[in-house]
Design an enzyme around this catalytic site. Sequence first.
Site, PDB file in Angstrom:
ATOM      1  N   GLU A 198       0.826  -1.201   0.000  1.00 27.02           N
ATOM      2  CA  GLU A 198       0.000   0.000   0.000  1.00 27.02           C
ATOM      3  C   GLU A 198       0.866   1.259   0.000  1.00 27.02           C
ATOM      4  O   GLU A 198       0.565   2.234  -0.692  1.00 27.02           O
ATOM      5  CB  GLU A 198      -0.935  -0.025   1.213  1.00 27.02           C
ATOM      6  CG  GLU A 198      -2.019  -1.092   1.089  1.00 27.02           C
ATOM      7  CD  GLU A 198      -2.858  -1.240   2.336  1.00 27.02           C
ATOM      8  OE1 GLU A 198      -4.045  -0.876   2.299  1.00 27.02           O
ATOM      9  OE2 GLU A 198      -2.334  -1.732   3.356  1.00 27.02           O
ATOM     10  N   GLU A 200      -4.011  -9.744   3.461  1.00 27.25           N
ATOM     11  CA  GLU A 200      -4.851  -9.491   4.639  1.00 27.25           C
ATOM     12  C   GLU A 200      -6.028 -10.454   4.765  1.00 27.25           C
ATOM     13  O   GLU A 200      -6.406 -10.841   5.878  1.00 27.25           O
ATOM     14  CB  GLU A 200      -5.373  -8.053   4.613  1.00 27.25           C
ATOM     15  CG  GLU A 200      -4.328  -6.988   4.928  1.00 27.25           C
ATOM     16  CD  GLU A 200      -3.545  -6.537   3.708  1.00 27.25           C
ATOM     17  OE1 GLU A 200      -2.830  -5.526   3.809  1.00 27.25           O
ATOM     18  OE2 GLU A 200      -3.648  -7.192   2.651  1.00 27.25           O
TER      19      GLU A 200
END
Length: 252
Positions: free
Chosen positions: A112, A132
């Site tokens: 990210e 995730e």
Amino acid sequence: MSVEYDIRPLEDGAVFTIDRPAKLNALTKPVLMGLAECLDRLEREGARLLVIAGRGEKAFCAGTDLTEMQDMAMEDRLSKSAMARSLFVRLSRSPVLSVAAVNGLALGGGLELAMACTFRIAAQHASFGLPEVKLGLLPAYAGTQFLPALIGRARAEELMLTGRTFSLEEALAIGLVHRACPPSARVEEAAIAFGREATCYSAPAVDAIRQCIAAAGSAVSDSGLDVEDRYVRTVFSGPEAEAGVNAFLNRH
């Protein structure tokens, strides 16, 4: 407590290095705060370039520090996520052009962070992923927004819903990474050179192009064209554009 990051000044900006190689450069609140302060200073000084790197050969950044998160109350966990999300969005929109020097793993929050940068260059052994979902979580640092914007919805869904790790070759093929670093070069230095290919040009022109691209949608729209028109009027009448055109004409 030891410092978890290093900032190396450049004449046109800085190199921010996450310095936690034993923890695969996992993101902590001090690292995020250090990056925010670095960006504050660069924007205040009118700097053009920020390179973000990770110490060592194994990882650019393997995500958020789960040990730190485990010791936090839920309210503090959510606060850290909000802080990182806000910082990464700010980085993506900053007038300071940024380059992620991916030298190894870029997973979860690390990917990210890389996606928040203007450009991404990676070593041959780099690998990527948003795992995730395997922990019953979701990308929390704007990754659900960055990835579809960069590579399209279909591919982004597949990568986030499977959480699989993928190679530099695939990252290049889907347009997530801009360039592969030559084996003989250091990724950090290659990132500096890459960034300077754009920062050597007029700051107003570079910023205007980035703002116009940000306003563009999947199809040409009147709102996007209005943004382009506004920046054309501003940039074309500026002194840097006049100097650039005159310099070109005088060479011929």
